[in-house]
Design a protein around this motif. Sequence first.
Motif, mmCIF file in Angstrom:
data_model
loop_
_atom_site.group_PDB
_atom_site.id
_atom_site.type_symbol
_atom_site.label_atom_id
_atom_site.label_comp_id
_atom_site.label_asym_id
_atom_site.label_seq_id
_atom_site.Cartn_x
_atom_site.Cartn_y
_atom_site.Cartn_z
ATOM 1 N N GLY A 101 1.245 -1.160 0.087
ATOM 2 C CA GLY A 101 -0.010 -0.211 -0.078
ATOM 3 C C GLY A 101 1.122 1.214 0.355
ATOM 4 O O GLY A 101 1.960 0.728 0.211
ATOM 5 N N ALA A 102 0.571 2.470 -0.386
ATOM 6 C CA ALA A 102 1.193 3.547 -0.460
ATOM 7 C C ALA A 102 1.217 3.633 0.599
ATOM 8 O O ALA A 102 2.355 4.486 0.908
ATOM 9 N N LYS A 103 0.269 4.048 1.847
ATOM 10 C CA LYS A 103 0.835 3.839 3.309
ATOM 11 C C LYS A 103 1.771 4.445 3.584
ATOM 12 O O LYS A 103 2.440 5.691 4.418
ATOM 13 N N HIS A 176 -7.215 16.019 -3.856
ATOM 14 C CA HIS A 176 -7.003 15.581 -2.723
ATOM 15 C C HIS A 176 -8.260 15.361 -2.390
ATOM 16 O O HIS A 176 -8.982 14.884 -2.287
ATOM 17 N N ASN A 177 -7.764 14.153 -1.312
ATOM 18 C CA ASN A 177 -8.570 13.977 0.050
ATOM 19 C C ASN A 177 -8.700 15.158 1.138
ATOM 20 O O ASN A 177 -7.411 14.444 1.819
ATOM 21 N N PRO A 178 -9.683 14.975 1.677
ATOM 22 C CA PRO A 178 -11.011 14.664 1.109
ATOM 23 C C PRO A 178 -11.585 16.161 0.143
ATOM 24 O O PRO A 178 -13.071 15.847 0.203
ATOM 25 N N SER A 204 5.091 14.033 -2.484
ATOM 26 C CA SER A 204 3.800 14.560 -3.707
ATOM 27 C C SER A 204 2.971 13.229 -3.428
ATOM 28 O O SER A 204 3.275 12.684 -3.839
ATOM 29 N N ASP A 205 1.929 13.234 -3.270
ATOM 30 C CA ASP A 205 0.723 12.400 -2.767
ATOM 31 C C ASP A 205 0.217 12.146 -3.776
ATOM 32 O O ASP A 205 -1.156 13.306 -3.895
ATOM 33 N N GLU A 206 0.035 11.380 -4.852
ATOM 34 C CA GLU A 206 -0.393 11.643 -6.116
ATOM 35 C C GLU A 206 -1.125 10.134 -6.789
ATOM 36 O O GLU A 206 -1.281 9.725 -7.326
ATOM 37 N N ILE A 207 -1.896 9.399 -5.597
ATOM 38 C CA ILE A 207 -2.551 8.373 -5.124
ATOM 39 C C ILE A 207 -3.749 8.469 -6.031
ATOM 40 O O ILE A 207 -4.437 7.885 -6.735
ATOM 41 N N TYR A 208 -3.769 9.766 -6.350
ATOM 42 C CA TYR A 208 -5.399 9.785 -7.080
ATOM 43 C C TYR A 208 -5.084 10.442 -8.807
ATOM 44 O O TYR A 208 -5.978 11.241 -9.032
ATOM 45 N N GLY A 209 -4.206 10.456 -9.119
ATOM 46 C CA GLY A 209 -3.377 11.096 -10.050
ATOM 47 C C GLY A 209 -4.122 10.463 -11.261
ATOM 48 O O GLY A 209 -4.488 11.695 -12.172
ATOM 49 N N LEU A 236 -1.662 1.399 -6.673
ATOM 50 C CA LEU A 236 -2.849 0.954 -7.383
ATOM 51 C C LEU A 236 -3.714 0.459 -7.090
ATOM 52 O O LEU A 236 -4.925 0.014 -7.387
ATOM 53 N N SER A 237 -3.785 0.994 -5.672
ATOM 54 C CA SER A 237 -5.410 1.028 -4.266
ATOM 55 C C SER A 237 -6.412 1.819 -5.002
ATOM 56 O O SER A 237 -6.862 0.766 -5.711
ATOM 57 N N LYS A 238 -6.082 2.689 -5.895
ATOM 58 C CA LYS A 238 -7.752 3.168 -6.370
ATOM 59 C C LYS A 238 -7.954 3.315 -7.954
ATOM 60 O O LYS A 238 -9.103 3.302 -8.107
ATOM 61 N N THR A 239 -6.690 3.767 -8.487
ATOM 62 C CA THR A 239 -6.689 3.837 -9.392
ATOM 63 C C THR A 239 -7.059 2.269 -10.347
ATOM 64 O O THR A 239 -8.264 1.705 -11.727
ATOM 65 N N TRP A 245 -5.112 -5.262 -1.928
ATOM 66 C CA TRP A 245 -3.940 -6.262 -2.221
ATOM 67 C C TRP A 245 -2.740 -5.356 -1.589
ATOM 68 O O TRP A 245 -1.698 -6.524 -1.321
ATOM 69 N N ARG A 246 -2.943 -4.397 -0.906
ATOM 70 C CA ARG A 246 -1.835 -3.831 -0.466
ATOM 71 C C ARG A 246 -0.393 -3.769 -1.378
ATOM 72 O O ARG A 246 0.445 -4.422 -1.034
ATOM 73 N N ILE A 247 -0.716 -2.315 -2.508
ATOM 74 C CA ILE A 247 0.357 -2.532 -3.497
ATOM 75 C C ILE A 247 0.635 -1.064 -3.320
ATOM 76 O O ILE A 247 -0.497 -0.901 -4.460
HETATM 77 C C1 LIG Z 1 -4.929 10.685 -0.435
HETATM 78 C C2 LIG Z 1 -4.557 9.375 0.544
HETATM 79 N N1 LIG Z 1 -3.289 8.993 -0.033
HETATM 80 C C3 LIG Z 1 -2.571 7.845 0.163
HETATM 81 C C4 LIG Z 1 -3.306 6.758 0.549
HETATM 82 C C5 LIG Z 1 -3.096 5.031 1.667
HETATM 83 O O1 LIG Z 1 -3.342 4.421 -0.480
HETATM 84 P P1 LIG Z 1 -2.227 2.531 0.301
HETATM 85 O O2 LIG Z 1 -4.833 2.435 0.675
HETATM 86 O O3 LIG Z 1 -2.282 2.300 -1.068
HETATM 87 O O4 LIG Z 1 -1.956 3.198 1.081
HETATM 88 C C6 LIG Z 1 -4.706 7.039 0.804
HETATM 89 C C7 LIG Z 1 -6.152 6.021 1.128
HETATM 90 O O5 LIG Z 1 -7.082 6.605 1.492
HETATM 91 C C8 LIG Z 1 -5.255 8.607 0.770
HETATM 92 O O6 LIG Z 1 -6.497 8.658 0.660
#
Ligand SMILES: Cc1ncc(COP(=O)(O)O)c(C=O)c1O
Length: 397
Positions: A101-103, A176-178, A204-209, A236-239, A245-247
């Motif tokens: 996961g990206a966390k 951006h989340n939220p 740079s958190d680009e998880i929703y890119g 890969l979580s969101k895309t 899967w935690r990647i």
């Molecule tokens: C802004 C942001 N960054 C990172 C993550 C973490 O992603 P992951 O599930 O791949 O750890 C999330 C998950 O909700 C998120 O909203």
Amino acid sequence: MPLERFADRMARLGTETAFEVLARARALEALGRSVIHLEIGEPDFATPDHIKEAAARALRDGYTHYTPAAGLLEAREAIAEDVSQSRGIPVHPDQVLITPGAKPVMFFTIMALLNPGDEVIYPDPGFPIYESVARFLDARPVPWVLREDREFRADPEELRALVTPRTRLIILNSPHNPTAGVLSRADLEAIAGIVRGRPITVLSDEIYGRILYGAQFASIASLPGMAEQTIILDGLSKTYAMTGWRIGYGVATREVAARLVQLMVNSNSCTAAFTQMAAIAALRGDQGCVERMVAEFRRRRDAMVKGLRALPGVRCLVPAGAFYAFPNIRAIDPDSGRLAAHLLNEAGVAVLAGTAFGAHGEGYLRLSYANSVDAITEALSRMQTAFARYTANARAT
Ligand SMILES: Cc1ncc(COP(=O)(O)O)c(C=O)c1O
């Protein structure tokens, strides 16, 4: 006195309220109540079949052991190639760290770069883990307030006033989340102008890119000189609808990446081998699945925003990316926690209070539209009834 004794730092660790609200919602469901889930931040789609197939094949082929701590070379090559193309910068596989996961990239970055008392500037409202981990690791979190009148795009001028000689890290998150705000290239250039050449790293958190509705994706790492100062967090979580899967991965300079790898060795050892093989299939395979998911999110976004705007007392911007609506509900109740609890308990609609994302989220709710249009429509209808009753009661008391 309790038998267990906990380290002092545990008192400084925050949480992700989404998981708590989910647990409360499940408890209500166990009592037979109907709950519509708009609290959790994950795509409801199934992971595309070709990705699942690649994982099954990898398991059969023996990808069931440790991998190098940074990740399999072929997976790091696929990520380097993808990041290089999408950000327009050269990326070598040695700059890539694959994580469960990206966390963990958030944790590792703050752990690797900040000494006690060093300052980390983070978006508020924002993903709660930034502040939580900073406090936990004795860094000083400095909120960078995102404002509705700027469409929740972090203001570079405000950043200028927040930077001090102790600033070591600045966290960006776009989309951006939220709030679903998206930084423009001009915003990023202004931010880079403040940071460039200083001993400051940008996370740079680009998880929703990839989840954007028309806006052009831009990464600060693409700007001249900034790749050397940036750690990209993605995954890969969101895309690809792969949250379970935690990647995920981080991309940094080789020097920084090597430090992050040390933290992997000391914590997870490595990311599961077959999920890394699935990631290769996702990144190199047909991207039609992503386009279809984003198109469906857009349909849901439109239904959500239209419905929210029709509710008296609710104001809502059109989300530019991710899959969250962040309506202003101050006119109904300035206490978003109280209103969110009421919605769950009385109407069976699970949402998050804006304060789950920091003090400056007060006055807002976060609704995830990673749910069907039917469920969204039903949730909005329940909210209409609940809000009407709520305001009538408030007036009567
Ligand atoms: C802004 C942001 N960054 C990172 C993550 C973490 O992603 P992951 O599930 O791949 O750890 C999330 C998950 O909700 C998120 O909203």
